[in-house]
Design a protein around this motif. Structure first.
Motif, short mmCIF file in Angstrom:
data_model
loop_
_atom_site.label_atom_id
_atom_site.label_comp_id
_atom_site.label_asym_id
_atom_site.label_seq_id
_atom_site.Cartn_x
_atom_site.Cartn_y
_atom_site.Cartn_z
N VAL A 49 0.84 -1.20 0.00
CA VAL A 49 0.00 0.00 0.00
C VAL A 49 0.87 1.24 0.00
CG1 VAL A 49 -1.72 1.30 1.29
CG2 VAL A 49 -1.94 -1.17 1.10
N LYS A 50 1.92 1.24 0.80
CA LYS A 50 2.81 2.40 0.90
C LYS A 50 3.45 2.71 -0.46
CE LYS A 50 7.03 3.91 3.12
NZ LYS A 50 8.23 3.45 3.79
N ASP A 51 3.86 1.68 -1.18
CA ASP A 51 4.50 1.86 -2.48
C ASP A 51 3.54 2.39 -3.54
OD1 ASP A 51 6.85 0.96 -1.37
OD2 ASP A 51 6.68 -1.06 -2.22
N ASN A 52 2.24 2.28 -3.30
CA ASN A 52 1.23 2.71 -4.27
C ASN A 52 0.30 3.78 -3.72
OD1 ASN A 52 1.53 0.76 -6.69
ND2 ASN A 52 1.71 -0.54 -4.89
N LYS A 53 0.75 4.51 -2.72
CA LYS A 53 -0.11 5.48 -2.04
C LYS A 53 -0.62 6.58 -2.96
CE LYS A 53 3.69 8.17 -0.17
NZ LYS A 53 4.37 8.60 1.04
N ALA A 54 0.06 6.83 -4.07
CA ALA A 54 -0.38 7.89 -4.99
C ALA A 54 -1.72 7.56 -5.63
CB ALA A 54 0.67 8.12 -6.06
N ILE A 55 -2.04 6.30 -5.79
CA ILE A 55 -3.29 5.90 -6.44
C ILE A 55 -4.42 5.71 -5.42
CG2 ILE A 55 -2.87 3.41 -6.43
CD1 ILE A 55 -4.09 3.30 -9.22
N VAL A 56 -4.11 5.59 -4.14
CA VAL A 56 -5.10 5.31 -3.09
C VAL A 56 -5.75 6.61 -2.63
CG1 VAL A 56 -5.46 4.38 -0.78
CG2 VAL A 56 -3.84 3.26 -2.33
N ASP A 57 -7.09 6.65 -2.74
CA ASP A 57 -7.84 7.83 -2.31
C ASP A 57 -8.29 7.74 -0.86
OD1 ASP A 57 -8.01 9.30 -4.92
OD2 ASP A 57 -8.95 7.42 -5.51
N LYS A 58 -8.66 6.54 -0.43
CA LYS A 58 -9.11 6.34 0.96
C LYS A 58 -8.45 5.09 1.49
CE LYS A 58 -13.68 8.40 0.35
NZ LYS A 58 -15.12 8.13 0.34
N LEU A 59 -8.02 5.17 2.74
CA LEU A 59 -7.39 4.04 3.40
C LEU A 59 -8.15 3.78 4.68
CD1 LEU A 59 -4.98 2.11 3.34
CD2 LEU A 59 -3.66 3.87 4.49
N LEU A 60 -8.82 2.66 4.77
CA LEU A 60 -9.64 2.33 5.93
C LEU A 60 -8.97 1.24 6.76
CD1 LEU A 60 -13.14 2.20 4.22
CD2 LEU A 60 -12.10 4.11 5.43
N HIS A 61 -8.65 1.57 7.98
CA HIS A 61 -8.03 0.61 8.88
C HIS A 61 -9.13 -0.19 9.57
CE1 HIS A 61 -4.12 2.57 8.49
NE2 HIS A 61 -4.80 3.68 8.48
N VAL A 62 -9.68 -1.13 8.83
CA VAL A 62 -10.73 -1.99 9.37
C VAL A 62 -10.39 -3.43 9.05
CG1 VAL A 62 -12.55 -0.25 9.13
CG2 VAL A 62 -12.14 -1.86 7.27
N ARG A 63 -10.92 -4.30 9.86
CA ARG A 63 -10.75 -5.72 9.59
C ARG A 63 -12.03 -6.20 8.91
NH1 ARG A 63 -6.87 -8.48 12.50
NH2 ARG A 63 -6.28 -9.92 10.90
N ALA A 64 -11.90 -6.65 7.68
CA ALA A 64 -13.04 -7.16 6.92
C ALA A 64 -12.77 -8.63 6.61
CB ALA A 64 -13.22 -6.36 5.64
N ASP A 65 -13.70 -9.49 6.97
CA ASP A 65 -13.53 -10.92 6.75
C ASP A 65 -14.06 -11.39 5.41
OD1 ASP A 65 -12.25 -11.42 9.19
OD2 ASP A 65 -14.16 -11.44 10.24
#
Length: 77
Positions: A49-65
């Motif tokens: 994710v860090k290496d591609n942060k330029a393309i990421v608009d929202k980052l949600l720190h959630v656990r999704a199963d």
């Protein structure tokens, strides 16, 4: 206004991130957004994710199963 939301569920999928981000770079339009869910700082996906942060608009720190939980988290449900 957002035309399309690409929701990327990253939990336990670090090895798939380079290909996924490469495809998203090609498909994402100017009115689209990329939402990354399931990302946790101690997860192996951090570097992907860090290496591609330029393309990421929202980052949600959630656990999704599941994919459905990831989409619901991205929509705020």
């Amino acid at each position: 206004m957002t035309r399309c939301s690409f929701v990327l569920m990253t939990r336990d999928r670090a090895n798939f991130l380079p290909g996924a981000f490469a495809q998203l770079r090609e498909q994402k339009g100017k009115d689209d957004e990329v939402v990354v869910t399931g990302y946790l700082p101690d997860d192996a996906t951090y570097l992907g994710v860090k290496d591609n942060k330029a393309i990421v608009d929202k980052l949600l720190h959630v656990r999704a199963d599941s994919g459905a939980e990831a989409v619901n988290a991205a929509k705020g449900l």
